[in-house]
Design a protein around this motif. Sequence first.
Motif, mmCIF file in Angstrom:
data_model
loop_
_atom_site.group_PDB
_atom_site.id
_atom_site.type_symbol
_atom_site.label_atom_id
_atom_site.label_comp_id
_atom_site.label_asym_id
_atom_site.label_seq_id
_atom_site.Cartn_x
_atom_site.Cartn_y
_atom_site.Cartn_z
ATOM 1 N N MET A 20 -35.584 -16.126 42.219
ATOM 2 C CA MET A 20 -34.780 -16.336 41.019
ATOM 3 C C MET A 20 -34.062 -17.685 40.956
ATOM 4 N N THR A 25 -39.383 -13.798 33.180
ATOM 5 C CA THR A 25 -39.523 -13.263 34.530
ATOM 6 C C THR A 25 -39.853 -11.780 34.467
ATOM 7 N N TYR A 34 -38.413 -10.009 36.897
ATOM 8 C CA TYR A 34 -37.317 -9.611 37.784
ATOM 9 C C TYR A 34 -36.519 -8.448 37.198
ATOM 10 N N GLN A 35 -36.313 -7.411 38.008
ATOM 11 C CA GLN A 35 -35.463 -6.289 37.619
ATOM 12 C C GLN A 35 -34.395 -6.124 38.685
ATOM 13 N N GLY A 36 -33.308 -6.822 38.481
ATOM 14 C CA GLY A 36 -32.240 -6.795 39.474
ATOM 15 C C GLY A 36 -31.487 -5.478 39.464
ATOM 16 N N ASP A 47 -33.564 -11.302 44.155
ATOM 17 C CA ASP A 47 -34.948 -11.752 44.310
ATOM 18 C C ASP A 47 -34.942 -13.209 44.777
ATOM 19 N N ARG A 64 -36.582 -10.830 30.415
ATOM 20 C CA ARG A 64 -37.825 -10.101 30.657
ATOM 21 C C ARG A 64 -38.066 -9.121 29.514
#
Length: 252
Positions: free
Chosen positions: A113, A225, A227-229, A110, A133
């Motif tokens: 990040m 965050t 964010y889901q990497g 992302d 998260r």
Amino acid sequence: MSTLPPCYAIIPARYKSARFPGKPLADILGKPMFYWVYERASRCQLMKKVCLATDDQRIFDAAKRLDVPVVMTDPGHPSGSDRIMEAAEILGLEDEAVVVNIQGDEPALDLDMPGKLVEPFVNPDIQVTTLARLIDSKQAENPDRVKVVRSERGFALYFSRSKIPHFRDVQERDADYLLHIGLYAYRISALRTFTSLPPSPLEQIEKLEQLRLLEAGMGVYVVMTDYQGFGVDRPEDLDLISEQMRKLQNLP
């Protein structure tokens, strides 16, 4: 008002991997995986420089061919943090600099990040940052998903493979757990201290390197965050990540 110190991103890229030897060189849309990680990280305007840190001549040569900045580091490093520290010394980074450890197996990184990790360093009291998260109770049961609890000020109180916190007398809700996302940023001075310390007791019990920081009394600021990497752990992950990269690159 404090200003943001100079920020750098370093991508550790070792050749050896129990589940996927040579992973940084895995082909994704005609280029090695490390290239895409570098390309994504380089788009963060807060980074003064992005550099690969490898222990293998094949990765080093491939990076040179693609004009990716790279340094050769000791193959004997016990962790990515040690490799990052050596790379920072080779690059001659300023003592006041902040270095971001970018995981080398997330080619769809992302773009926000790295920036989210370094923004808190405008506060001179921040030494280390990481990400977390919200996840639900079922996800939190997996010991491979590291959980973190944090203080009201946002600093990590503990990291664990166990389901923390434990709900004894209050009702558990749908998303009451924080999943730790293993991206870090360090002031050079904090990284130097961290890598000079021996593995700590809790670190050895949980097999979580970040607990060494807490046991040494070093604060870790946790940035929230969504964010889901998606990391590439095995060769069978390449088809899925290639599909994601086609979408990111607007390819058919």
